[in-house]
Design a protein around this motif. Structure first.
Motif, PDB file in Angstrom:
ATOM      1  N   ALA A 121      41.183  50.042  38.826  1.00  0.00           N
ATOM      2  CA  ALA A 121      40.926  48.794  39.660  1.00  0.00           C
ATOM      3  C   ALA A 121      42.108  47.927  39.297  1.00  0.00           C
ATOM      4  CB  ALA A 121      39.498  48.057  39.449  1.00  0.00           C
ATOM      5  N   VAL A 122      42.461  46.768  40.431  1.00  0.00           N
ATOM      6  CA  VAL A 122      43.423  45.890  40.198  1.00  0.00           C
ATOM      7  C   VAL A 122      42.787  44.645  40.841  1.00  0.00           C
ATOM      8  CG1 VAL A 122      45.763  45.125  40.542  1.00  0.00           C
ATOM      9  CG2 VAL A 122      45.375  47.511  40.231  1.00  0.00           C
ATOM     10  N   THR A 123      42.899  43.561  39.876  1.00  0.00           N
ATOM     11  CA  THR A 123      42.278  42.192  40.179  1.00  0.00           C
ATOM     12  C   THR A 123      43.417  41.141  39.766  1.00  0.00           C
ATOM     13  OG1 THR A 123      40.443  40.686  40.233  1.00  0.00           O
ATOM     14  CG2 THR A 123      40.841  41.863  38.225  1.00  0.00           C
ATOM     15  N   TYR A 124      43.340  39.932  40.374  1.00  0.00           N
ATOM     16  CA  TYR A 124      43.805  38.792  40.048  1.00  0.00           C
ATOM     17  C   TYR A 124      43.229  38.116  38.568  1.00  0.00           C
ATOM     18  CZ  TYR A 124      46.177  38.739  44.318  1.00  0.00           C
ATOM     19  OH  TYR A 124      46.732  39.006  45.570  1.00  0.00           O
ATOM     20  N   SER A 125      41.865  38.376  38.240  1.00  0.00           N
ATOM     21  CA  SER A 125      41.411  37.794  37.016  1.00  0.00           C
ATOM     22  C   SER A 125      41.064  38.691  35.971  1.00  0.00           C
ATOM     23  CB  SER A 125      39.970  36.912  37.875  1.00  0.00           C
ATOM     24  OG  SER A 125      39.163  36.832  36.834  1.00  0.00           O
ATOM     25  N   GLN A 126      41.469  38.087  34.813  1.00  0.00           N
ATOM     26  CA  GLN A 126      41.206  38.908  33.694  1.00  0.00           C
ATOM     27  C   GLN A 126      39.654  39.180  33.254  1.00  0.00           C
ATOM     28  OE1 GLN A 126      43.261  37.693  30.127  1.00  0.00           O
ATOM     29  NE2 GLN A 126      42.473  39.286  28.862  1.00  0.00           N
ATOM     30  N   LYS A 127      38.949  38.101  33.570  1.00  0.00           N
ATOM     31  CA  LYS A 127      37.683  37.980  33.436  1.00  0.00           C
ATOM     32  C   LYS A 127      36.993  39.262  34.329  1.00  0.00           C
ATOM     33  CE  LYS A 127      33.836  35.051  33.119  1.00  0.00           C
ATOM     34  NZ  LYS A 127      33.114  33.884  33.415  1.00  0.00           N
ATOM     35  N   ALA A 128      37.465  39.181  35.549  1.00  0.00           N
ATOM     36  CA  ALA A 128      36.875  40.007  36.662  1.00  0.00           C
ATOM     37  C   ALA A 128      36.926  41.304  36.127  1.00  0.00           C
ATOM     38  CB  ALA A 128      37.169  39.841  37.919  1.00  0.00           C
ATOM     39  N   ALA A 129      38.411  41.656  35.454  1.00  0.00           N
ATOM     40  CA  ALA A 129      38.822  43.008  35.254  1.00  0.00           C
ATOM     41  C   ALA A 129      37.899  43.463  33.927  1.00  0.00           C
ATOM     42  CB  ALA A 129      40.139  43.138  34.781  1.00  0.00           C
ATOM     43  N   GLU A 130      37.635  42.697  33.111  1.00  0.00           N
ATOM     44  CA  GLU A 130      36.627  42.947  31.664  1.00  0.00           C
ATOM     45  C   GLU A 130      35.577  43.317  32.458  1.00  0.00           C
ATOM     46  OE1 GLU A 130      37.429  39.317  29.469  1.00  0.00           O
ATOM     47  OE2 GLU A 130      39.234  40.102  28.757  1.00  0.00           O
ATOM     48  N   LYS A 131      34.625  42.587  33.172  1.00  0.00           N
ATOM     49  CA  LYS A 131      33.454  42.799  33.949  1.00  0.00           C
ATOM     50  C   LYS A 131      33.501  44.099  34.600  1.00  0.00           C
ATOM     51  CE  LYS A 131      30.182  40.600  33.996  1.00  0.00           C
ATOM     52  NZ  LYS A 131      28.938  40.272  33.027  1.00  0.00           N
ATOM     53  N   ILE A 132      34.476  44.429  35.392  1.00  0.00           N
ATOM     54  CA  ILE A 132      34.686  45.837  35.824  1.00  0.00           C
ATOM     55  C   ILE A 132      34.542  46.812  34.895  1.00  0.00           C
ATOM     56  CG2 ILE A 132      36.029  47.305  37.206  1.00  0.00           C
ATOM     57  CD1 ILE A 132      37.062  44.835  38.857  1.00  0.00           C
ATOM     58  N   ALA A 133      35.475  46.633  33.686  1.00  0.00           N
ATOM     59  CA  ALA A 133      35.638  47.692  32.777  1.00  0.00           C
ATOM     60  C   ALA A 133      34.037  48.005  32.202  1.00  0.00           C
ATOM     61  CB  ALA A 133      36.525  47.261  31.696  1.00  0.00           C
ATOM     62  N   GLU A 134      33.290  46.669  31.961  1.00  0.00           N
ATOM     63  CA  GLU A 134      32.018  46.777  31.218  1.00  0.00           C
ATOM     64  C   GLU A 134      31.114  47.470  32.037  1.00  0.00           C
ATOM     65  OE1 GLU A 134      28.379  43.700  30.451  1.00  0.00           O
ATOM     66  OE2 GLU A 134      30.659  42.860  30.118  1.00  0.00           O
ATOM     67  N   ILE A 135      30.997  47.226  33.654  1.00  0.00           N
ATOM     68  CA  ILE A 135      30.043  47.985  34.360  1.00  0.00           C
ATOM     69  C   ILE A 135      30.469  49.262  34.678  1.00  0.00           C
ATOM     70  CG2 ILE A 135      29.694  48.120  36.965  1.00  0.00           C
ATOM     71  CD1 ILE A 135      29.996  44.888  37.084  1.00  0.00           C
ATOM     72  N   LEU A 136      31.522  49.674  34.369  1.00  0.00           N
ATOM     73  CA  LEU A 136      32.073  51.217  34.589  1.00  0.00           C
ATOM     74  C   LEU A 136      31.643  52.057  33.422  1.00  0.00           C
ATOM     75  CD1 LEU A 136      35.788  51.058  35.977  1.00  0.00           C
ATOM     76  CD2 LEU A 136      33.811  51.979  36.891  1.00  0.00           C
ATOM     77  N   GLU A 137      31.744  51.343  32.064  1.00  0.00           N
ATOM     78  CA  GLU A 137      31.237  51.809  31.043  1.00  0.00           C
ATOM     79  C   GLU A 137      29.686  51.890  30.865  1.00  0.00           C
ATOM     80  OE1 GLU A 137      31.972  51.305  26.000  1.00  0.00           O
ATOM     81  OE2 GLU A 137      32.815  50.202  27.469  1.00  0.00           O
ATOM     82  N   SER A 138      29.135  50.903  31.234  1.00  0.00           N
ATOM     83  CA  SER A 138      27.661  51.094  31.126  1.00  0.00           C
ATOM     84  C   SER A 138      27.028  51.897  32.110  1.00  0.00           C
ATOM     85  CB  SER A 138      26.941  49.564  31.587  1.00  0.00           C
ATOM     86  OG  SER A 138      27.270  48.898  32.672  1.00  0.00           O
ATOM     87  N   ASP A 139      27.553  52.032  33.322  1.00  0.00           N
ATOM     88  CA  ASP A 139      27.319  52.953  34.336  1.00  0.00           C
ATOM     89  C   ASP A 139      27.285  54.475  33.876  1.00  0.00           C
ATOM     90  OD1 ASP A 139      26.577  50.948  36.209  1.00  0.00           O
ATOM     91  OD2 ASP A 139      28.125  51.214  37.500  1.00  0.00           O
ATOM     92  N   HIS A 140      28.502  54.828  33.192  1.00  0.00           N
ATOM     93  CA  HIS A 140      28.839  55.927  32.528  1.00  0.00           C
ATOM     94  C   HIS A 140      27.890  56.319  31.662  1.00  0.00           C
ATOM     95  CE1 HIS A 140      31.109  59.539  31.744  1.00  0.00           C
ATOM     96  NE2 HIS A 140      30.951  59.216  30.319  1.00  0.00           N
TER      97      HIS A 140
END
Length: 177
Positions: A121-140
């Protein structure tokens, strides 16, 4: 001449000019002027500004709701982890946030088995990117927990034995100091 005489008589009787409700000529003149003014107005520009204002207002409301839902989701996830912790040691996949270009942030999937890092994923916000990484990890983690709970125990046992072997090898001097 009739209008002028009527207006003079009204003023003589009442001491003021006739009000707009009684003066039909003045009403017609103001209506013509309003039509000319409406013709000159650029409706596309006004509609564009109105649509932009609505879009901005909707986006800010959605951002506020998103932040509230993120907070509620984090609280629920923390409660669930305290009730039934999910831990898989020695995982193959993990996710990392890195800068991507000058003003973007990217989420990469890191393969512990030596595979190439994949851009997720690519986003403008570091916070949004960290949230995406957290969601991907928890989903996995949740996916593995739901589909094969026995794999979690085997993987944790393998990680523990590998950790013990590395500590033993280090303590015995197998690694150069």
């Amino acid at each position: 001449m009739k209008y002028r005489q009527w207006k003079k008589n009204y003023k003589k009787l009442h001491g003021v000019n006739p009000p707009l409700e009684l003066d039909k000529r003045k009403q017609r003149r103001l209506a013509k002027k309003a039509v000319k003014t409406i013709r000159l107005v650029d409706f596309t520009a006004a509609a564009t500004r109105a649509a932009e204002a609505l879009t901005n207002a909707f986006a800010s409301v959605m951002r506020g709701l998103g932040g509230a839902f993120d907070t509620a989701g984090t609280v629920c996830r923390n409660v669930a982890d305290n009730v039934q912790p999910i831990e898989i040691r020695g995982r193959v996949f993990s996710w990392q946030v890195r800068e991507y270009g000058n003003s973007l942030y990217a989420v990469y999937e890191i393969n512990a088995l030596g595979g190439a890092d994949e851009l997720r994923a690519v986003t403008y916000s570091q916070k949004a990117a960290e949230k995406i990484a957290e969601i991907l990890e928890s989903d996995h983690l949740e996916h593995i927990r739901q589909t094969s709970p026995d794999r979690i125990q085997r993987r944790n046992d393998a990680a523990d034995s590998l950790r013990a072997a590395v500590i033993t090898a280090y303590e015995s001097g197998a690694f150069g100091k």
